[in-house]
Design a protein around this motif. Structure first.
Motif: not given
Length: 256
Positions: A85-86, A91-93, A112-115
């Motif tokens: 998935x690019x 924003x990944x679902x 941010x990604x951890x949250x």
């Protein structure tokens, strides 16, 4: 011409915060740390595919998330069994069915990604390659983020990774952080938002010592508290939240 293309690509990688893992032994170790399970894996920041190939070799079904068009195309060609998935990982679902997470997180968006991950509901464990200081801090507890999520997750450190294991070589070492969802949470999920507001208020409240801060925030006098919020364990935070049930606390944090 080739040099100009490579230079432009290198600049793009730096802008994306990409530090590719090149040490196969580290990739293998990280994958081996996953619990034995048939669960599919979402890989964040797949890059050149060092972790992707180890996951496939381990028999896992993999969805690889990669923003860089060049590397997402390379992965589709070299790992045909992988769903690529690019998109930006932020924003990944994420799937609604159960899964595990593996990721070499860009250093600039680690928090941010951890949250974002902690707010998702369907994954059971996450093996994250992050900055060494961040991994050590998360595993030792004591931060606002840890305290806000500790009733539902455990954070463990699984080793330091030399900066030489990445290309380009970053300025700091990496660390392997395992985040595990607690099979028996320390409090109901329905208390999540109220509890997190409570923790933030205590961390940012005024007072000479934790006991005075808790009194100023909640109106409740609680004895035998440590000096600072960072000194509270996950169990102690849960107990403190349960103890502060006086009217002022119920009004401020929305407790029934």
């Amino acid at each position: 011409m080739s040099t100009r293309r490579n230079s432009a690509r290198d600049r793009a990688r730096r802008e994306l915060g990409q530090n590719f893992l090149i040490d196969r032994s580290v990739a293998r170790h990280l994958v081996d740390l996953l619990d034995p399970s048939p669960l599919p894996v979402v890989e964040l920041g797949a890059g050149r595919g060092a972790l992707t190939r180890e996951l496939v070799h381990a028999g896992r079904t993999v969805t690889a998330v990669e923003l860089d068009r060049h590397w997402s195309d390379e992965l589709r060609d070299s790992c045909p069994r992988v769903s690529v998935i690019r998109c930006d990982m932020l924003d990944f679902r994420f799937p609604t069915a159960p899964y595990a997470v593996v990721g070499n997180l860009p250093f600039g968006i680690t928090t941010a990604m951890t949250r974002r991950l902690l707010g998702e509901r369907s994954w059971s464990e996450a093996m994250l390659l992050v900055q060494w200081d961040v991994a050590r801090k998360r595993a030792s507890g004591g931060s606002l983020l840890n305290a806000q999520w500790a009733p539902w997750y455990e954070f463990r450190l699984h080793g330091r990774v030399s900066a030489r294991s990445f290309r380009p070589v970053p300025a700091v070492d990496g660390g392997i952080l395992k985040v595990q969802r607690r099979p028996h949470p320390l409090m109901p999920l329905g208390d999540l938002r109220r509890y997190q507001r409570f923790v933030e208020a205590v961390f940012t409240g005024r007072g000479r010592g934790l006991a005075e801060t808790v009194r100023n925030v909640t109106g409740c006098r609680i004895r035998n508290l440590p000096a600072l919020p960072r000194d509270l364990t996950a169990e102690a935070w849960t107990h403190l939240y349960a103890e502060t049930t006086c009217p002022k606390t119920r009004e401020r944090f929305g407790r029934p």
